[in-house]
Motif scaffolding. Structure first.
Motif, PDB file in Angstrom:
ATOM      1  N   ARG A  89      -5.868   6.521  -3.820  1.00 37.44           N
ATOM      2  CA  ARG A  89      -4.815   7.012  -4.709  1.00 37.44           C
ATOM      3  C   ARG A  89      -4.096   5.838  -5.372  1.00 37.44           C
ATOM      4  NH1 ARG A  89       0.354   7.287  -1.701  1.00 37.44           N
ATOM      5  NH2 ARG A  89       0.033   6.156   0.256  1.00 37.44           N
ATOM      6  N   LEU A  90      -3.377   6.152  -6.450  1.00 39.91           N
ATOM      7  CA  LEU A  90      -2.486   5.183  -7.068  1.00 39.91           C
ATOM      8  C   LEU A  90      -1.153   5.218  -6.337  1.00 39.91           C
ATOM      9  CD1 LEU A  90      -3.104   5.785 -10.888  1.00 39.91           C
ATOM     10  CD2 LEU A  90      -4.023   3.964  -9.455  1.00 39.91           C
ATOM     11  N   ILE A  91      -0.601   4.060  -6.052  1.00 42.19           N
ATOM     12  CA  ILE A  91       0.700   3.987  -5.384  1.00 42.19           C
ATOM     13  C   ILE A  91       1.650   3.166  -6.245  1.00 42.19           C
ATOM     14  CG2 ILE A  91      -0.262   4.268  -3.066  1.00 42.19           C
ATOM     15  CD1 ILE A  91      -0.057   1.252  -2.690  1.00 42.19           C
ATOM     16  N   ASP A  92       2.937   3.333  -6.017  1.00 40.60           N
ATOM     17  CA  ASP A  92       3.922   2.630  -6.837  1.00 40.60           C
ATOM     18  C   ASP A  92       4.230   1.254  -6.247  1.00 40.60           C
ATOM     19  OD1 ASP A  92       5.625   3.070  -4.665  1.00 40.60           O
ATOM     20  OD2 ASP A  92       6.710   4.706  -5.634  1.00 40.60           O
TER      21      ASP A  92
ATOM     22  N   GLY B   9      -8.038  -0.626   5.395  1.00 35.67           N
ATOM     23  CA  GLY B   9      -7.547  -0.298   4.068  1.00 35.67           C
ATOM     24  C   GLY B   9      -7.731  -1.456   3.102  1.00 35.67           C
ATOM     25  N   VAL B  10      -7.799  -1.107   1.820  1.00 31.11           N
ATOM     26  CA  VAL B  10      -7.873  -2.091   0.741  1.00 31.11           C
ATOM     27  C   VAL B  10      -6.830  -1.729  -0.299  1.00 31.11           C
ATOM     28  CG1 VAL B  10      -9.262  -2.925  -1.208  1.00 31.11           C
ATOM     29  CG2 VAL B  10     -10.308  -2.711   1.040  1.00 31.11           C
ATOM     30  N   VAL B  11      -6.134  -2.749  -0.802  1.00 28.26           N
ATOM     31  CA  VAL B  11      -5.163  -2.546  -1.861  1.00 28.26           C
ATOM     32  C   VAL B  11      -5.506  -3.474  -3.026  1.00 28.26           C
ATOM     33  CG1 VAL B  11      -3.495  -4.222  -0.929  1.00 28.26           C
ATOM     34  CG2 VAL B  11      -2.705  -2.355  -2.404  1.00 28.26           C
ATOM     35  N   ALA B  12      -5.519  -2.909  -4.253  1.00 26.95           N
ATOM     36  CA  ALA B  12      -5.817  -3.678  -5.462  1.00 26.95           C
ATOM     37  C   ALA B  12      -4.652  -3.508  -6.428  1.00 26.95           C
ATOM     38  CB  ALA B  12      -7.117  -3.192  -6.089  1.00 26.95           C
TER      39      ALA B  12
ATOM     40  N   ARG C  73       5.370  -2.280   0.694  1.00 26.25           N
ATOM     41  CA  ARG C  73       5.371  -1.896   2.107  1.00 26.25           C
ATOM     42  C   ARG C  73       4.047  -2.250   2.773  1.00 26.25           C
ATOM     43  NH1 ARG C  73       3.727   1.778   5.561  1.00 26.25           N
ATOM     44  NH2 ARG C  73       2.526   2.942   3.999  1.00 26.25           N
ATOM     45  N   LEU C  74       2.948  -2.095   2.031  1.00 23.55           N
ATOM     46  CA  LEU C  74       1.623  -2.373   2.582  1.00 23.55           C
ATOM     47  C   LEU C  74       1.296  -3.862   2.617  1.00 23.55           C
ATOM     48  CD1 LEU C  74      -0.387   0.472   0.798  1.00 23.55           C
ATOM     49  CD2 LEU C  74       0.117   0.316   3.240  1.00 23.55           C
ATOM     50  N   THR C  75       2.042  -4.672   1.865  1.00 23.18           N
ATOM     51  CA  THR C  75       1.756  -6.111   1.784  1.00 23.18           C
ATOM     52  C   THR C  75       3.013  -6.914   2.105  1.00 23.18           C
ATOM     53  OG1 THR C  75       2.182  -6.032  -0.616  1.00 23.18           O
ATOM     54  CG2 THR C  75      -0.114  -5.826   0.105  1.00 23.18           C
TER      55      THR C  75
ATOM     56  N   GLY D 295       2.152  -1.381  -9.379  1.00 21.76           N
ATOM     57  CA  GLY D 295       1.617  -0.479  -8.369  1.00 21.76           C
ATOM     58  C   GLY D 295       0.258  -0.988  -7.951  1.00 21.76           C
ATOM     59  N   ALA D 296      -0.528  -0.108  -7.346  1.00 24.14           N
ATOM     60  CA  ALA D 296      -1.830  -0.547  -6.845  1.00 24.14           C
ATOM     61  C   ALA D 296      -2.736   0.655  -6.646  1.00 24.14           C
ATOM     62  CB  ALA D 296      -1.673  -1.304  -5.530  1.00 24.14           C
ATOM     63  N   LEU D 297      -3.999   0.358  -6.543  1.00 24.23           N
ATOM     64  CA  LEU D 297      -4.993   1.315  -6.081  1.00 24.23           C
ATOM     65  C   LEU D 297      -5.132   1.092  -4.583  1.00 24.23           C
ATOM     66  CD1 LEU D 297      -6.908   3.398  -7.473  1.00 24.23           C
ATOM     67  CD2 LEU D 297      -8.639   1.605  -7.501  1.00 24.23           C
ATOM     68  N   HIS D 298      -4.958   2.150  -3.799  1.00 25.60           N
ATOM     69  CA  HIS D 298      -4.964   2.008  -2.342  1.00 25.60           C
ATOM     70  C   HIS D 298      -6.009   2.932  -1.741  1.00 25.60           C
ATOM     71  CE1 HIS D 298      -2.989   2.993   1.751  1.00 25.60           C
ATOM     72  NE2 HIS D 298      -3.714   1.891   1.867  1.00 25.60           N
TER      73      HIS D 298
END
Length: 443
Positions: free
Chosen positions: A130-133, A101-104, A139-141, A150-153
């Motif tokens: 998807r966009l996440i809050d 996975g990648v989170v931006a 939670r992912l980081t 939020g982030a693009l995940h």
């Protein structure tokens, strides 16, 4: 400090007199194209002036991402992600590919809107990006001090090991009959009557009706000698890796001022989108009008520098004959010095975001040369006026992730097979047919 050492490949010692196809360049693109052509039943020779994956294919970040990919690359990258997922079983080797996975993260409403605008390009396509809050981002980081909105995940984005991937593909190609010849530069592409007839190497001639040029930053020089113009400039990107570090993020993070992904050895590869330097050469002036759009859009991501590269560029203007030593032989492996200050800044920003990196020890730094086109989109294309010549270059820092799909598309163009994805966005002619040069995501 020298650059990364790719896994070794036992190359062939001699050249055949003829083949169905010659691949120029033993990076990830060339190796994948060779594998694809061999699986289609062609006899193939892959010529590499140095060693397989000696240059950018072993020096990149190791990302396999759809996140923030240029919209014109989305279908190609989607195919590549599928091929990466099948690669270990296909070639019988682990190249470290993992869907981590990648989170931006984004930190303003303007950045949120920009992420949403990019996400709209996926409408109608089956992707889980998807966009996440902010809560899901946290939670992912775990362990992060970042406070994004939020982030693009992209959960299906991944990573692989650059020092292992291209060599493993090359060995699989060898098992299918490909002759891999290292330390063998192609000096010229031989043509007659408007079509390819062979390749002239430093060890002799190979008669062949197909040549695929996948030589990274060297491709422009080789094509120029064949009468084909490829607008291409070199950009230096600097990278560091840390020693193994426990409790760091498993997900790959594209954060403010840094990018980081976990390595198979337990360390991290760290750099930044801004860690790019363009050493000015004569080509900088020749192609300046074509590059103005991308320079105006992303001027903060590239730092110009005047150094010895300008003198080297002047020397490369000289034409050479089939019996002359070429620039390809004088520089077997580009190993540019990294910009340590840029990598230090990236590591400092990463440490601010993830305090666990206060314990990180820098194990190595290196520089790599990225081959950039005016719109930062690759060229995977036939060459007008030279039948049998396929160009696969200008990947603008995206080549590792795109490698398997780019190799497949190059092989399909070479064999006139139905393309897996629309090749139109990657045609070389777009730079000369009046098409608007539009950089959408930069390098």
């Amino acid at each position: 400090m020298p650059g990364p050492t790719p896994d070794p490949v036992d190359g062939a010692a001699d050249l055949p007199a003829r083949a169905d196809a010659v691949i120029v360049g033993g990076g990830i693109i060339g190796a994948c194209a060779a594998l694809e052509l061999a699986e289609r039943g062609l006899s193939v020779v892959l010529c590499e002036k140095g060693v397989v994956a000696g240059e950018q294919s072993s020096r990149n970040w190791g990302w396999v991402r759809l996140t923030r990919r240029d919209p014109r690359e989305i279908d190609l990258m989607s195919l590549s992600i599928r091929l990466w997922g099948e690669l270990a079983e296909r070639i019988g080797a682990d190249v470290g590919y993992r869907r981590c996975g990648v989170v931006a993260p984004f930190f303003s409403e303007a950045e949120r809107e920009d992420a949403a605008a990019w996400l709209a390009h996926l409408d109608g396509r089956q992707h889980r990006v998807r966009l996440i809050d902010a809560a899901e981002t946290a939670r992912l980081t775990p362990g992060s001090t970042l406070k994004p909105l939020g982030a693009l995940h992209a959960p299906e984005d991944g990573r692989a090991e650059p020092q292992a991937a291209a060599p493993a593909v090359a060995r699989a190609a060898q098992a299918r009959g490909v002759r891999v010849v290292q330390g063998c530069a192609v000096r010229r592409i031989e043509t007659a009557g408007g079509r390819v007839t062979g390749a002239i190497t430093e060890r002799g001639r190979i008669a062949a009706p197909l040549v695929v040029t996948a030589g990274g930053v060297w491709t422009r020089l080789l094509l120029r000698d064949a009468g084909v113009t490829l607008p291409q400039l070199r950009i230096l990107n600097s990278v560091l890796r840390t020693a193994p570090l426990e409790h760091g993020p498993e997900i790959t993070v594209r954060g403010p001022g840094f990018s980081a992904r976990r390595r198979a050895d337990g360390g991290y590869t760290v750099s930044a989108l801004s860690a790019n330097i363009h050493a000015i050469t004569p080509d900088s002036f020749r192609f300046l009008p074509k590059y103005l759009p991308v320079l105006l859009k992303d001027w903060r991501s590239v730092t110009p520098r005047l150094d010895r590269s300008f003198i080297d560029g002047l020397a490369e203007l000289r034409r050479w004959g089939a019996d002359d030593e070429t620039p390809f032989e004088r520089v077997r492996t580009l190993d540019p010095a990294p910009d340590a200050a840029m990598t230090d800044r990236a590591l400092a920003r990463l440490t601010e975001a993830f305090p666990v990196f206060e314990r990180a020890k820098v194990a190595q730094r290196w520089g790599g040369m990225i081959d950039v086109t005016p719109d930062a989109v690759p060229v995977i294309s036939t060459a007008a006026g030279v039948e049998g010549l396929i160009v696969a270059s200008g990947f603008s820092g995206h080549g590792f992730g795109l490698g398997p799909a780019a190799g497949r598309l190059a092989a399909e163009l070479a064999t006139c097979a139905a393309p897996s994805v629309d090749p139109a966005p990657y045609r070389l002619s777009r730079f000369f047919d009046g098409s608007k040069i539009t950089p959408l995501t930069g390098i």
